[in-house]
Scaffold this motif. Sequence first.
Motif, PDB file in Angstrom:
ATOM      1  N   ILE A   1       0.830  -1.207   0.000  1.00  0.00           N
ATOM      2  CA  ILE A   1       0.000   0.000   0.000  1.00  0.00           C
ATOM      3  C   ILE A   1       0.863   1.256   0.000  1.00  0.00           C
ATOM      4  O   ILE A   1       0.569   2.212  -0.726  1.00  0.00           O
ATOM      5  CB  ILE A   1      -0.994  -0.015   1.184  1.00  0.00           C
ATOM      6  N   SER A   2       1.950   1.264   0.763  1.00  0.00           N
ATOM      7  CA  SER A   2       2.781   2.475   0.815  1.00  0.00           C
ATOM      8  C   SER A   2       3.373   2.792  -0.554  1.00  0.00           C
ATOM      9  O   SER A   2       3.392   3.955  -0.971  1.00  0.00           O
ATOM     10  CB  SER A   2       3.874   2.354   1.873  1.00  0.00           C
ATOM     11  N   THR A   3       3.815   1.782  -1.282  1.00  0.00           N
ATOM     12  CA  THR A   3       4.349   1.996  -2.631  1.00  0.00           C
ATOM     13  C   THR A   3       3.250   2.479  -3.570  1.00  0.00           C
ATOM     14  O   THR A   3       3.456   3.410  -4.357  1.00  0.00           O
ATOM     15  CB  THR A   3       4.971   0.692  -3.180  1.00  0.00           C
ATOM     16  N   LEU A   4       2.090   1.847  -3.496  1.00  0.00           N
ATOM     17  CA  LEU A   4       0.968   2.218  -4.370  1.00  0.00           C
ATOM     18  C   LEU A   4       0.546   3.664  -4.135  1.00  0.00           C
ATOM     19  O   LEU A   4       0.295   4.409  -5.089  1.00  0.00           O
ATOM     20  CB  LEU A   4      -0.216   1.272  -4.133  1.00  0.00           C
ATOM     21  N   MET A   5       0.483   4.054  -2.875  1.00  0.00           N
ATOM     22  CA  MET A   5       0.067   5.426  -2.565  1.00  0.00           C
ATOM     23  C   MET A   5       1.158   6.422  -2.951  1.00  0.00           C
ATOM     24  O   MET A   5       0.864   7.516  -3.426  1.00  0.00           O
ATOM     25  CB  MET A   5      -0.303   5.538  -1.087  1.00  0.00           C
TER      26      MET A   5
ATOM     27  N   ALA B   1     -11.657  -0.041   1.012  1.00  0.00           N
ATOM     28  CA  ALA B   1     -11.823  -0.708   2.301  1.00  0.00           C
ATOM     29  C   ALA B   1     -10.598  -1.546   2.660  1.00  0.00           C
ATOM     30  O   ALA B   1     -10.314  -1.754   3.834  1.00  0.00           O
ATOM     31  CB  ALA B   1     -13.066  -1.596   2.267  1.00  0.00           C
ATOM     32  N   SER B   2      -9.880  -2.022   1.632  1.00  0.00           N
ATOM     33  CA  SER B   2      -8.731  -2.898   1.861  1.00  0.00           C
ATOM     34  C   SER B   2      -7.927  -2.985   0.568  1.00  0.00           C
ATOM     35  O   SER B   2      -8.368  -2.512  -0.480  1.00  0.00           O
ATOM     36  CB  SER B   2      -9.210  -4.306   2.239  1.00  0.00           C
ATOM     37  N   LYS B   3      -6.785  -3.622   0.652  1.00  0.00           N
ATOM     38  CA  LYS B   3      -6.007  -3.845  -0.566  1.00  0.00           C
ATOM     39  C   LYS B   3      -6.798  -4.737  -1.523  1.00  0.00           C
ATOM     40  O   LYS B   3      -6.779  -4.526  -2.735  1.00  0.00           O
ATOM     41  CB  LYS B   3      -4.641  -4.473  -0.240  1.00  0.00           C
ATOM     42  N   ASP B   4      -7.506  -5.725  -0.989  1.00  0.00           N
ATOM     43  CA  ASP B   4      -8.336  -6.595  -1.836  1.00  0.00           C
ATOM     44  C   ASP B   4      -9.379  -5.784  -2.603  1.00  0.00           C
ATOM     45  O   ASP B   4      -9.648  -6.064  -3.772  1.00  0.00           O
ATOM     46  CB  ASP B   4      -9.033  -7.670  -1.000  1.00  0.00           C
ATOM     47  N   ASP B   5      -9.966  -4.800  -1.947  1.00  0.00           N
ATOM     48  CA  ASP B   5     -10.939  -3.922  -2.590  1.00  0.00           C
ATOM     49  C   ASP B   5     -10.271  -3.168  -3.745  1.00  0.00           C
ATOM     50  O   ASP B   5     -10.819  -3.075  -4.851  1.00  0.00           O
ATOM     51  CB  ASP B   5     -11.516  -2.941  -1.553  1.00  0.00           C
TER      52      ASP B   5
END
Length: 190
Positions: free
Chosen positions: A34-38, A53-57
């Motif tokens: 998530i940190s890389t994606l953001m 809601a989540s990484k899966d979402d």
Amino acid sequence: MARYAKEHKSVTRQRIIEKAGHRFKQDGIDGSGISTLMSDAGLTNGAFYAHFASKDDLVANVVGEELRAQVARYGTLPPGRPGLEDFVRDYLSPEHRDHPGLGCPSAALLDEIGRCGEDTKQAYTDGARALVEEIAARLAPENPRSARGKAIGLFTMVVGTLQLSRALSDPKFADEVLEQGIENALTFMS
């Protein structure tokens, strides 16, 4: 003010989805935190949960959006078989092979999607079905249902060919796989 905030949130969410799509296809779903994606989207980690809601979402949204965009691109090709031939040649090109982050989510993520949750699998199923329908409509415009089996075969053929070519360390062999894949696909279509 509220309208601007809603539009801004929608634009930001779309930017996250686009950047995550590129990163997932380049580094894999599991290889993308998530940190890389953001960071890719120019946002802080804390902003993530305002959009997903989540990484899966996020993964389910990315997969759905990637496939919708792919179907839309195919809609810009010439009609019928000439457009399908263009698709095959473009899909099985060295450029597509060498730039997975910009290409098809199927060839880049299929093995990981199989291990994802139901929402992601459903998003993929819907997108794959739309791609197969697009191919079938080009194979048999007068009766696309009659070409569904052949469309599934062509789709699996090009995805598998691209995956194999990407896995090879010998550039000449990798190119040979693509060239033979184009020949096989065009023969299969006739």
